[in-house]
Design a protein around this motif. Structure first.
Motif, PDB file in Angstrom:
ATOM      1  N   VAL A   1       0.865  -1.189   0.000  1.00  0.00           N
ATOM      2  CA  VAL A   1       0.000   0.000   0.000  1.00  0.00           C
ATOM      3  C   VAL A   1       0.896   1.231   0.000  1.00  0.00           C
ATOM      4  N   ILE A   2       0.653   2.142  -0.939  1.00  0.00           N
ATOM      5  CA  ILE A   2       1.546   3.275  -1.149  1.00  0.00           C
ATOM      6  C   ILE A   2       0.796   4.592  -0.999  1.00  0.00           C
ATOM      7  N   ASN A   3       1.362   5.491  -0.234  1.00  0.00           N
ATOM      8  CA  ASN A   3       0.877   6.863  -0.139  1.00  0.00           C
ATOM      9  C   ASN A   3       1.401   7.614  -1.362  1.00  0.00           C
ATOM     10  N   SER A   4       0.505   8.061  -2.237  1.00  0.00           N
ATOM     11  CA  SER A   4       0.930   8.708  -3.478  1.00  0.00           C
ATOM     12  C   SER A   4       1.508  10.106  -3.260  1.00  0.00           C
ATOM     13  N   TRP A   5       1.187  10.726  -2.116  1.00  0.00           N
ATOM     14  CA  TRP A   5       1.556  12.108  -1.797  1.00  0.00           C
ATOM     15  C   TRP A   5       0.807  13.118  -2.673  1.00  0.00           C
ATOM     16  N   VAL A   6      -0.066  12.633  -3.548  1.00  0.00           N
ATOM     17  CA  VAL A   6      -0.831  13.520  -4.426  1.00  0.00           C
ATOM     18  C   VAL A   6      -2.297  13.095  -4.395  1.00  0.00           C
ATOM     19  N   ALA A   7      -3.049  13.503  -5.391  1.00  0.00           N
ATOM     20  CA  ALA A   7      -4.458  13.148  -5.519  1.00  0.00           C
ATOM     21  C   ALA A   7      -4.890  13.437  -6.940  1.00  0.00           C
ATOM     22  N   THR A   8      -6.138  13.220  -7.227  1.00  0.00           N
ATOM     23  CA  THR A   8      -6.802  13.551  -8.493  1.00  0.00           C
ATOM     24  C   THR A   8      -5.899  13.276  -9.710  1.00  0.00           C
ATOM     25  N   GLY A   9      -5.684  14.251 -10.597  1.00  0.00           N
ATOM     26  CA  GLY A   9      -5.004  13.988 -11.864  1.00  0.00           C
ATOM     27  C   GLY A   9      -3.586  13.482 -11.735  1.00  0.00           C
ATOM     28  N   ALA A  10      -2.834  13.942 -10.725  1.00  0.00           N
ATOM     29  CA  ALA A  10      -1.469  13.453 -10.545  1.00  0.00           C
ATOM     30  C   ALA A  10      -1.473  11.995 -10.117  1.00  0.00           C
TER      31      ALA A  10
ATOM     32  N   GLY B   1      -7.076  19.911 -15.587  1.00  0.00           N
ATOM     33  CA  GLY B   1      -8.383  19.414 -15.157  1.00  0.00           C
ATOM     34  C   GLY B   1      -9.236  20.510 -14.576  1.00  0.00           C
ATOM     35  N   THR B   2     -10.538  20.304 -14.605  1.00  0.00           N
ATOM     36  CA  THR B   2     -11.493  21.214 -14.000  1.00  0.00           C
ATOM     37  C   THR B   2     -12.695  20.401 -13.559  1.00  0.00           C
ATOM     38  N   ASN B   3     -13.538  20.999 -12.717  1.00  0.00           N
ATOM     39  CA  ASN B   3     -14.720  20.238 -12.323  1.00  0.00           C
ATOM     40  C   ASN B   3     -16.004  20.737 -12.978  1.00  0.00           C
ATOM     41  N   THR B   4     -16.207  22.052 -13.061  1.00  0.00           N
ATOM     42  CA  THR B   4     -17.490  22.543 -13.572  1.00  0.00           C
ATOM     43  C   THR B   4     -17.384  23.580 -14.689  1.00  0.00           C
ATOM     44  N   ILE B   5     -16.233  24.201 -14.867  1.00  0.00           N
ATOM     45  CA  ILE B   5     -16.099  25.260 -15.876  1.00  0.00           C
ATOM     46  C   ILE B   5     -15.206  24.768 -17.010  1.00  0.00           C
ATOM     47  N   TRP B   6     -15.792  24.636 -18.189  1.00  0.00           N
ATOM     48  CA  TRP B   6     -15.079  24.054 -19.327  1.00  0.00           C
ATOM     49  C   TRP B   6     -14.842  25.033 -20.475  1.00  0.00           C
TER      50      TRP B   6
ATOM     51  N   GLN C   1     -11.956  15.547 -15.752  1.00  0.00           N
ATOM     52  CA  GLN C   1     -12.856  16.161 -14.791  1.00  0.00           C
ATOM     53  C   GLN C   1     -12.435  15.811 -13.372  1.00  0.00           C
ATOM     54  N   ILE C   2     -12.177  16.834 -12.581  1.00  0.00           N
ATOM     55  CA  ILE C   2     -11.877  16.648 -11.165  1.00  0.00           C
ATOM     56  C   ILE C   2     -13.142  16.134 -10.485  1.00  0.00           C
ATOM     57  N   GLY C   3     -13.006  15.079  -9.716  1.00  0.00           N
ATOM     58  CA  GLY C   3     -14.172  14.394  -9.168  1.00  0.00           C
ATOM     59  C   GLY C   3     -14.659  14.937  -7.838  1.00  0.00           C
ATOM     60  N   ALA C   4     -15.553  14.167  -7.227  1.00  0.00           N
ATOM     61  CA  ALA C   4     -16.252  14.606  -6.023  1.00  0.00           C
ATOM     62  C   ALA C   4     -15.349  14.690  -4.802  1.00  0.00           C
ATOM     63  N   THR C   5     -14.377  13.794  -4.682  1.00  0.00           N
ATOM     64  CA  THR C   5     -13.560  13.749  -3.466  1.00  0.00           C
ATOM     65  C   THR C   5     -12.843  15.069  -3.224  1.00  0.00           C
ATOM     66  N   ILE C   6     -12.172  15.579  -4.256  1.00  0.00           N
ATOM     67  CA  ILE C   6     -11.464  16.852  -4.138  1.00  0.00           C
ATOM     68  C   ILE C   6     -12.443  18.020  -4.174  1.00  0.00           C
ATOM     69  N   SER C   7     -13.412  17.960  -5.073  1.00  0.00           N
ATOM     70  CA  SER C   7     -14.329  19.086  -5.280  1.00  0.00           C
ATOM     71  C   SER C   7     -15.159  19.409  -4.045  1.00  0.00           C
TER      72      SER C   7
END
Length: 297
Positions: free
Chosen positions: A119-128, A241-246, A270-276
């Motif tokens: 199990v690895i901690n990515s140190w990042v999230a979403t697109g990275a 990436g973006t969540n709502t403005i394209w 699209q940036i998802g719900a977890t970060i948004s």
């Protein structure tokens, strides 16, 4: 393909269709719009419904991490099939997803003592996190061992970056995640902080009030990064990436290509719900990760 299965929590925003194509299995986060009932992101509540709640109803959703049982249920079939497990999670500084996965690992090692569960901690999230997973899957497809992929992630997470603009600072405040950005609150919630996520921690890269200026600042922060580190942008894969403005994403895409010449760009995601849930509608950013070949694998 190797004799190991790659997993990730849903904070990677890769999407189930792309994940399946790459042989990656996802363990989704949970989302609640009423703060009582929680639903698995995408599987049980669509992003369209989720973002409609945020933008039209001006609601503040909440998220919950995958449970220990979620990880056990995901890992077990792979272990029963004789495969080892390699799981990448969202940075520990923003969620306890890593702890859920680690507890599941400890419990499953009693039933599968000869299997490897990493199990690895990515140190990042979403697109990275997504880009890192794509490189891991590419390594697996090219015959790299679990040890090689594990070593890659430990190197890549130190160079991976997310440069993004918070859509609405009030979501961080309501969610209790304002943390290091606390000095920006108190009557200044209309500003749009430029955030740098590196080494699992967030820092402020700038502030602005207008979205257009913010997108320019993201490009400037990225250009400054490569100038200061001396890294070659062509060694990296990236995605905006973006969540709502394209409607301004084409311009942002071109702006980032000018800021990081030679870098391999994927289409915007699209940036998802977890970060948004914590950054609000209008969140937009740029993610980049170093390709595995440039670490000598």
């Amino acid at each position: 393909m190797g004799d190991y299965q790659i997993f990730s929590d849903g904070a990677c925003d890769i999407g189930f269709e792309k994940a399946e194509e790459l042989g990656i299995q996802l363990i989704p986060f949970y989302v609640s719009t009423d703060h009582e009932n929680y639903y698995k992101e995408i599987l049980e509540i669509s992003l369209d419904d989720y973002f409609r709640f945020m933008t039209e109803e001006k609601g503040y959703p909440k998220t919950s991490l995958p449970s220990i049982q979620d990880y056990i249920d995901a890992f077990t079939p792979a272990l029963e099939a004789g495969k080892d497990v390699l799981c990448l999670t969202m940075t520990r500084s923003l969620t306890a997803s890593l702890e859920s996965a680690m507890t599941a690992k400890s419990m499953l090692e009693e039933d599968f003592p000869h299997a490897r569960i990493e199990v690895i901690n990515s140190w990042v999230a979403t697109g990275a996190q997504m880009l890192m997973l794509m490189e891991m899957a590419r390594m697996q497809k090219n015959g790299k061992s679990l040890d090689d992929v594990l070593a890659y992630t430990e190197k890549a997470r130190t160079d991976a970056r997310i440069h993004f603009m918070v859509g609405d600072l009030s979501y961080l405040e309501v969610g209790g995640r304002i943390g290091k950005l606390a000095t920006l609150s108190g009557g200044l919630l209309k500003i749009k902080p430029i955030i740098i996520l590196k080494d699992g921690e967030i820092s402020v890269g700038g502030v602005c009030r207008a979205r257009k200026k913010g997108l320019t600042q993201i490009a400037d922060v990225t250009k400054k990064h490569f100038k200061e580190t001396g890294e070659d942008p062509s060694h990296y894969i990236a995605t905006p990436g973006t969540n709502t403005i394209w409607d301004d994403m084409d311009d942002f895409y071109e702006k980032m290509k000018e800021a990081a010449p030679g870098m391999e760009f994927l289409p915007p995601f699209q940036i998802g719900a977890t970060i948004s849930s914590h950054t609000g509608p209008g969140t937009t950013g740029f993610c980049f990760v170093k390709k595995y070949e440039y670490y000598g694998f």
